[in-house]
Design a protein around this motif. Sequence first.
Motif, PDB file in Angstrom:
ATOM      1  N   PRO A 160       3.880   6.915  -0.717  1.00 32.93           N
ATOM      2  CA  PRO A 160       4.159   8.309  -0.357  1.00 32.93           C
ATOM      3  C   PRO A 160       4.515   9.193  -1.551  1.00 32.93           C
ATOM      4  O   PRO A 160       4.220  10.397  -1.536  1.00 32.93           O
ATOM      5  N   VAL A 161       5.133   8.619  -2.573  1.00 35.98           N
ATOM      6  CA  VAL A 161       5.513   9.411  -3.753  1.00 35.98           C
ATOM      7  C   VAL A 161       4.272   9.838  -4.521  1.00 35.98           C
ATOM      8  O   VAL A 161       4.122  11.006  -4.907  1.00 35.98           O
ATOM      9  N   LYS A 162       3.361   8.908  -4.752  1.00 32.87           N
ATOM     10  CA  LYS A 162       2.136   9.233  -5.467  1.00 32.87           C
ATOM     11  C   LYS A 162       1.228  10.118  -4.611  1.00 32.87           C
ATOM     12  O   LYS A 162       0.516  10.995  -5.138  1.00 32.87           O
ATOM     13  N   TYR A 163       1.263   9.905  -3.326  1.00 36.04           N
ATOM     14  CA  TYR A 163       0.475  10.746  -2.422  1.00 36.04           C
ATOM     15  C   TYR A 163       0.970  12.192  -2.465  1.00 36.04           C
ATOM     16  O   TYR A 163       0.175  13.134  -2.399  1.00 36.04           O
ATOM     17  N   ALA A 164       2.263  12.375  -2.604  1.00 39.50           N
ATOM     18  CA  ALA A 164       2.824  13.722  -2.736  1.00 39.50           C
ATOM     19  C   ALA A 164       2.355  14.377  -4.034  1.00 39.50           C
ATOM     20  O   ALA A 164       2.103  15.585  -4.072  1.00 39.50           O
ATOM     21  N   GLU A 165       2.223  13.584  -5.097  1.00 38.67           N
ATOM     22  CA  GLU A 165       1.689  14.120  -6.354  1.00 38.67           C
ATOM     23  C   GLU A 165       0.236  14.568  -6.161  1.00 38.67           C
ATOM     24  O   GLU A 165      -0.170  15.623  -6.688  1.00 38.67           O
ATOM     25  N   MET A 166      -0.517  13.792  -5.410  1.00 37.95           N
ATOM     26  CA  MET A 166      -1.888  14.187  -5.101  1.00 37.95           C
ATOM     27  C   MET A 166      -1.909  15.468  -4.279  1.00 37.95           C
ATOM     28  O   MET A 166      -2.754  16.344  -4.485  1.00 37.95           O
ATOM     29  N   ALA A 167      -0.975  15.603  -3.342  1.00 40.35           N
ATOM     30  CA  ALA A 167      -0.897  16.815  -2.516  1.00 40.35           C
ATOM     31  C   ALA A 167      -0.664  18.047  -3.382  1.00 40.35           C
ATOM     32  O   ALA A 167      -1.286  19.099  -3.170  1.00 40.35           O
ATOM     33  N   ASP A 168       0.215  17.928  -4.358  1.00 42.70           N
ATOM     34  CA  ASP A 168       0.463  19.050  -5.271  1.00 42.70           C
ATOM     35  C   ASP A 168      -0.824  19.457  -5.994  1.00 42.70           C
ATOM     36  O   ASP A 168      -1.125  20.648  -6.138  1.00 42.70           O
ATOM     37  N   GLY A 169      -1.584  18.455  -6.450  1.00 43.10           N
ATOM     38  CA  GLY A 169      -2.828  18.748  -7.157  1.00 43.10           C
ATOM     39  C   GLY A 169      -3.879  19.379  -6.266  1.00 43.10           C
ATOM     40  O   GLY A 169      -4.608  20.289  -6.685  1.00 43.10           O
ATOM     41  N   VAL A 170      -3.972  18.921  -5.028  1.00 36.08           N
ATOM     42  CA  VAL A 170      -4.922  19.503  -4.087  1.00 36.08           C
ATOM     43  C   VAL A 170      -4.532  20.946  -3.777  1.00 36.08           C
ATOM     44  O   VAL A 170      -5.389  21.839  -3.705  1.00 36.08           O
ATOM     45  N   GLY A 171      -3.235  21.191  -3.615  1.00 39.35           N
ATOM     46  CA  GLY A 171      -2.766  22.553  -3.381  1.00 39.35           C
ATOM     47  C   GLY A 171      -3.151  23.489  -4.512  1.00 39.35           C
ATOM     48  O   GLY A 171      -3.612  24.619  -4.279  1.00 39.35           O
ATOM     49  N   GLU A 172      -3.002  23.030  -5.742  1.00 41.05           N
ATOM     50  CA  GLU A 172      -3.375  23.852  -6.899  1.00 41.05           C
ATOM     51  C   GLU A 172      -4.881  24.108  -6.936  1.00 41.05           C
ATOM     52  O   GLU A 172      -5.324  25.207  -7.295  1.00 41.05           O
ATOM     53  N   ALA A 173      -5.666  23.106  -6.561  1.00 37.45           N
ATOM     54  CA  ALA A 173      -7.117  23.271  -6.550  1.00 37.45           C
ATOM     55  C   ALA A 173      -7.551  24.309  -5.519  1.00 37.45           C
ATOM     56  O   ALA A 173      -8.439  25.123  -5.779  1.00 37.45           O
ATOM     57  N   ASP A 200       9.110   8.631   2.414  1.00 37.62           N
ATOM     58  CA  ASP A 200       9.554   7.748   1.331  1.00 37.62           C
ATOM     59  C   ASP A 200      10.979   7.265   1.579  1.00 37.62           C
ATOM     60  O   ASP A 200      11.279   6.070   1.410  1.00 37.62           O
ATOM     61  N   GLN A 201      11.859   8.155   1.999  1.00 37.52           N
ATOM     62  CA  GLN A 201      13.244   7.769   2.260  1.00 37.52           C
ATOM     63  C   GLN A 201      13.324   6.804   3.445  1.00 37.52           C
ATOM     64  O   GLN A 201      14.131   5.866   3.429  1.00 37.52           O
ATOM     65  N   ASN A 202      12.487   7.012   4.457  1.00 37.98           N
ATOM     66  CA  ASN A 202      12.458   6.089   5.597  1.00 37.98           C
ATOM     67  C   ASN A 202      12.086   4.678   5.148  1.00 37.98           C
ATOM     68  O   ASN A 202      12.654   3.686   5.624  1.00 37.98           O
ATOM     69  N   TYR A 203      11.121   4.591   4.252  1.00 43.52           N
ATOM     70  CA  TYR A 203      10.722   3.283   3.723  1.00 43.52           C
ATOM     71  C   TYR A 203      11.848   2.655   2.896  1.00 43.52           C
ATOM     72  O   TYR A 203      12.120   1.448   3.006  1.00 43.52           O
ATOM     73  N   ARG A 204      12.482   3.460   2.068  1.00 39.28           N
ATOM     74  CA  ARG A 204      13.580   2.931   1.242  1.00 39.28           C
ATOM     75  C   ARG A 204      14.715   2.400   2.116  1.00 39.28           C
ATOM     76  O   ARG A 204      15.239   1.305   1.869  1.00 39.28           O
ATOM     77  N   ASP A 205      15.074   3.158   3.115  1.00 39.96           N
ATOM     78  CA  ASP A 205      16.170   2.737   3.999  1.00 39.96           C
ATOM     79  C   ASP A 205      15.757   1.543   4.856  1.00 39.96           C
ATOM     80  O   ASP A 205      16.526   0.599   5.036  1.00 39.96           O
ATOM     81  N   GLY A 206      14.540   1.590   5.379  1.00 43.02           N
ATOM     82  CA  GLY A 206      14.101   0.562   6.308  1.00 43.02           C
ATOM     83  C   GLY A 206      13.847  -0.785   5.670  1.00 43.02           C
ATOM     84  O   GLY A 206      13.962  -1.828   6.330  1.00 43.02           O
ATOM     85  N   LEU A 207      13.513  -0.801   4.373  1.00 39.64           N
ATOM     86  CA  LEU A 207      13.167  -2.047   3.690  1.00 39.64           C
ATOM     87  C   LEU A 207      14.210  -2.471   2.660  1.00 39.64           C
ATOM     88  O   LEU A 207      13.959  -3.340   1.831  1.00 39.64           O
ATOM     89  N   LYS A 208      15.377  -1.878   2.760  1.00 44.29           N
ATOM     90  CA  LYS A 208      16.426  -2.162   1.772  1.00 44.29           C
ATOM     91  C   LYS A 208      16.916  -3.604   1.880  1.00 44.29           C
ATOM     92  O   LYS A 208      17.034  -4.317   0.876  1.00 44.29           O
ATOM     93  N   ASN A 209      17.195  -4.056   3.089  1.00 46.15           N
ATOM     94  CA  ASN A 209      17.728  -5.406   3.310  1.00 46.15           C
ATOM     95  C   ASN A 209      16.812  -6.172   4.251  1.00 46.15           C
ATOM     96  O   ASN A 209      16.676  -5.817   5.425  1.00 46.15           O
ATOM     97  N   THR A 210      16.171  -7.218   3.740  1.00 44.89           N
ATOM     98  CA  THR A 210      15.232  -8.012   4.536  1.00 44.89           C
ATOM     99  C   THR A 210      15.433  -9.498   4.249  1.00 44.89           C
ATOM    100  O   THR A 210      15.977  -9.884   3.212  1.00 44.89           O
ATOM    101  N   ASP A 211      14.955 -10.332   5.155  1.00 42.08           N
ATOM    102  CA  ASP A 211      15.052 -11.783   4.977  1.00 42.08           C
ATOM    103  C   ASP A 211      14.097 -12.284   3.895  1.00 42.08           C
ATOM    104  O   ASP A 211      14.380 -13.267   3.209  1.00 42.08           O
ATOM    105  N   THR A 212      12.955 -11.634   3.767  1.00 39.09           N
ATOM    106  CA  THR A 212      11.969 -11.990   2.743  1.00 39.09           C
ATOM    107  C   THR A 212      11.385 -10.708   2.176  1.00 39.09           C
ATOM    108  O   THR A 212      11.423  -9.662   2.836  1.00 39.09           O
TER     109      THR A 212
END
Length: 323
Positions: A160-173, A200-212
Amino acid sequence: MNIRRGRNRSIRIALTASAAALSLGVLSACGGAESGGSADGKLAVTASFYPLEFLVEQIGGDHVDVTTLTGPGVEPHDLDITPRQTGQMSEADVLLYLRGLQPAVDKAVDQAGVKNTVDAADLTTLEAHGSSSGDGHDHGEGDGHDHGDSGLDPHVWLDPVKYAEMADGVGEALQKADPDHAADYRKNTEALTGKLKKLDQNYRDGLKNTDTRTFITTHAAFGYLAERYGLDQESIAGVDPESEPSPARMKELQKIAAQEKVTTVFFETLASDRTAKVLAEDTGLRTGVLDPLEGITDKSQGDDYLEVMEANLAALKKALGAK
């Protein structure tokens, strides 16, 4: 008699005027087509496949007509470009693609000669990922899987972070191609990147503590996602979801599954699930869907990029034993 001739002359004048007006209208319409844009005056954008189409739809809104070269249910890596699509690409006001993902598209783009051609690979930083990728794995080349001439993994939209960078570039185009609506494009870009920041924050929070931290997929598409959130991706195949794994690779995955307490072998909706089921049966694991979002179909776990990414997060949390 003179009255009748006068009436006929008036009718002829009216018909002549109408014909002239119609001709002028046709000429004006032709002039509009030659100057670019779609038939309704919107910015005509051609996107090579779904993740780029989604960006244009979200950012362009009512100001764009977007078409995609890769139809629903078509595996993007295997796309062949038709003559009609080649013509469509040449007539676009903006042409958006991702070099290294679709060889046929790369070749057609080089021939299209569109002024506003945007390679999404230039809007962020691409990396090399192999069958093993994520935290603690070597991301260098030499993994035995082909990612195109550059050796770089093109599946960058799954971060999602890199996708947001792509979104910025598409917006400029879009702003460059259609400056009259630049303010709207900026506003829509900010709205979309805000949603991606939340994802991105949902992924960070959701995958912070896992068994594997390890998951197995049929397709090596999740290297960026794995690296972003400290996970280990182990894939059955390489970048090509239809390639056949070697017996040695299948044995290696069985060993990894036991050592890393893997619970699930993931497959995707646009490719065969046969190898995933074979590995799952041999190891006693479950199977599940992890969607690389190369297209949206009626089998997708959501109606758009954001919904499918949230479904992917739920699948990963379950498979990894998130707390």
